[in-house]
Design a protein around this motif. Structure first.
Motif, PDB file in Angstrom:
ATOM      1  N   UNK A 111       0.807  -1.279   0.080  1.00  0.00           N
ATOM      2  CA  UNK A 111       0.128  -0.103  -0.079  1.00  0.00           C
ATOM      3  C   UNK A 111       0.833   1.377  -0.110  1.00  0.00           C
ATOM      4  N   UNK A 112       1.750   1.438   0.819  1.00  0.00           N
ATOM      5  CA  UNK A 112       2.733   2.389   0.867  1.00  0.00           C
ATOM      6  C   UNK A 112       3.799   2.466  -0.174  1.00  0.00           C
ATOM      7  N   UNK A 113       4.116   1.301  -0.682  1.00  0.00           N
ATOM      8  CA  UNK A 113       5.021   1.522  -2.039  1.00  0.00           C
ATOM      9  C   UNK A 113       4.318   2.107  -3.174  1.00  0.00           C
ATOM     10  N   UNK A 114       2.988   2.143  -3.162  1.00  0.00           N
ATOM     11  CA  UNK A 114       2.403   2.814  -4.343  1.00  0.00           C
ATOM     12  C   UNK A 114       2.618   4.591  -4.406  1.00  0.00           C
ATOM     13  N   UNK A 115       3.261   5.235  -3.572  1.00  0.00           N
ATOM     14  CA  UNK A 115       3.853   6.568  -3.804  1.00  0.00           C
ATOM     15  C   UNK A 115       4.682   6.633  -5.114  1.00  0.00           C
ATOM     16  N   UNK A 116       4.977   5.501  -5.653  1.00  0.00           N
ATOM     17  CA  UNK A 116       5.734   5.589  -7.009  1.00  0.00           C
ATOM     18  C   UNK A 116       4.708   5.019  -7.889  1.00  0.00           C
ATOM     19  N   UNK A 117       4.213   5.922  -8.784  1.00  0.00           N
ATOM     20  CA  UNK A 117       3.506   5.583  -9.760  1.00  0.00           C
ATOM     21  C   UNK A 117       3.435   4.172 -10.512  1.00  0.00           C
ATOM     22  N   UNK A 118       4.782   3.628 -10.940  1.00  0.00           N
ATOM     23  CA  UNK A 118       5.204   2.397 -11.482  1.00  0.00           C
ATOM     24  C   UNK A 118       4.747   1.430 -10.657  1.00  0.00           C
ATOM     25  N   UNK A 119       4.713   1.587  -9.365  1.00  0.00           N
ATOM     26  CA  UNK A 119       4.631   0.514  -8.102  1.00  0.00           C
ATOM     27  C   UNK A 119       2.793   0.405  -8.162  1.00  0.00           C
ATOM     28  N   UNK A 120       2.145   1.493  -8.320  1.00  0.00           N
ATOM     29  CA  UNK A 120       0.857   1.595  -8.210  1.00  0.00           C
ATOM     30  C   UNK A 120       0.196   0.576  -9.600  1.00  0.00           C
ATOM     31  N   UNK A 121       0.950   0.912 -10.697  1.00  0.00           N
ATOM     32  CA  UNK A 121       0.413   0.370 -11.861  1.00  0.00           C
ATOM     33  C   UNK A 121       0.723  -1.231 -11.709  1.00  0.00           C
TER      34      UNK A 121
END
Length: 408
Positions: free
Chosen positions: A219-229
């Motif tokens: 959940x916190x990793x998704x501060x990076x857009x590529x991690x969110x994707x």
């Protein structure tokens, strides 16, 4: 009696089924109209660029409403550098960003021009979820609602996309991602993505404190857009349907690829630190005045970096720079060594203050080593410990006053 009641029950049930079917047929045009009017929702992911504020990539939510002229990009990454207090806010860590709604074609124009790749993940949302998200974004994009307080790691353009999707999905993303981790940290991703720009990489690695080294949930990793994707590809609805219905490449990526994940080795830094320390000891035996002259530059650098880190901790709201253990390596106390070092470089006694501060600086560097080993608020600064601590110890051994007579 049982034989006469059974047919009655069957007839009544048949009438109920027929009535329900009739209602469904009558309601079908309305439901079909609602479904056809529901917008299509996508997440656009932009690959990293060459400008320093583009290194982390970017993303936006795309709403393709059949009743609108064209798809709209809801972009949380806008800021206004012409604001009178923009620089002061930036320094204090009190930055203001805003959500902007603009035609997708206009948003893509810049990325096409600079060669940054863009992909869109079209999501499988229920009509009510899609309409709820579209309505919420339109409301948030109003001028009176658009601004928000930006944070590099916890409240940025990507976490805003994540949170908007999660709200529309009733917390689905948080439930599936909060309890899972790959061991990534804010420092790890920040340093990795900043690595093509040396000054930016150094700034993150030296300036971030222990709060940036706690292992993140996905959940916190998704501060990076590529991690969110990447995370969206693994999300499933309650019935097992994948959240991402389709992923399309909109623009090709013509710039260097995103830096890969790579384990960081500390032993080359230790080797460099030992070589520098040995060179300082050798120069101190042969030419102590030359060593003192060279040390002046090192101490000045330490004092300046330490002053910046101290300011970040005590004078700003950059919370991920607070309590930085590197303060014990790049120590502001080195400023007090400069007068004595200057006297040593001129062949004179350094003075009593120098004799007190020099071992203090080396001792505090050793304290930083012990803090690194402790499990409480650990900081991943083994590389800087390996490089800088041997030099502090070598300068202590080579330049400390040999007798009280050398301390006027």
């Amino acid at each position: 009696m049982p034989r006469t009641e059974a047919p009655r029950t069957s007839v009544a049930g048949a009438w109920r089924q027929a009535f329900a079917l009739l209602l469904a047929l009558l309601a079908w045009p309305a439901w079909a109209q609602v479904a056809s009017d529901a917008p299509r929702v996508g997440v656009a992911t932009m690959q990293p660029g060459e400008v320093f504020f583009e290194r982390f990539g970017h993303n936006a939510i795309v709403i393709d409403d059949p009743t609108a002229p064209g798809p709209v990009s809801y972009n949380f990454g806008f800021f206004d550098p012409s604001e009178p207090d923009f620089v002061a806010r930036f320094v204090r860590g009190d930055m203001r960003y805003q959500l902007a709604a603009l035609p997708l074609a206009d948003d893509l124009a810049y990325y096409r021009e600079v060669g940054r790749g863009v992909s869109i993940q079209w999501l499988d949302l229920d009509p009510a979820q899609a309409r709820h998200l579209a309505t919420a974004l339109a409301w948030n994009a109003r001028p009176e609602n658009a601004h928000y307080r930006y944070d590099y790691f916890t409240d940025n353009c990507s976490t805003r996309v994540r949170d908007a999707l999660d709200a529309a999905l009733g917390g689905l993303l948080h439930r599936q991602l909060q309890g899972r981790s790959r061991g990534n940290t804010f420092r790890g991703d920040a340093v990795r993505l900043a690595s093509p720009a040396l000054w930016m990489w150094l700034g993150f690695d030296i300036g971030l404190g222990p709060a940036a080294d706690r292992p993140n949930a996905l959940w916190q990793d998704m501060f990076v857009p590529m991690r969110l994707a990447e995370a969206l590809r693994g999300i499933r609805h309650a019935d097992g349907r994948p959240l991402v219905a389709e992923e399309v490449q909109v623009l090709p990526h013509r710039q260097p690829a995103e830096p890969p994940e790579r384990a960081r080795q500390w032993w080359p830094w230790l080797l460099a630190g030992l070589v520098l320390g040995a060179a300082a000891l050798a120069l101190g035996r042969r030419a102590p005045r030359a060593l003192a002259s060279a040390a002046l530059g090192f101490w000045t650098l330490c004092a300046l970096l330490g002053a910046v880190m101290l300011f970040l901790w005590l004078g700003t709201e950059h919370v991920f720079g607070w309590r930085n253990h590197n303060l014990l390596l790049f120590n502001p106390l080195c400023l007090l060594l400069l007068p004595g070092g200057w006297r040593l470089a001129r062949g004179r006694a350094p003075g009593r203050l120098f004799a007190i501060v020099l071992p203090t600086v080396a001792t505090l560097g050793i304290v930083a080593l012990f803090l690194h080993w402790l499990p409480v608020l650990p900081q991943r600064n083994a590389a800087w410990l390996s490089l800088v601590l041997p030099l502090h110890v070598a300068l202590l051994a080579a330049l400390r006053p040999k007798s009280p007579t050398a301390l006027p």
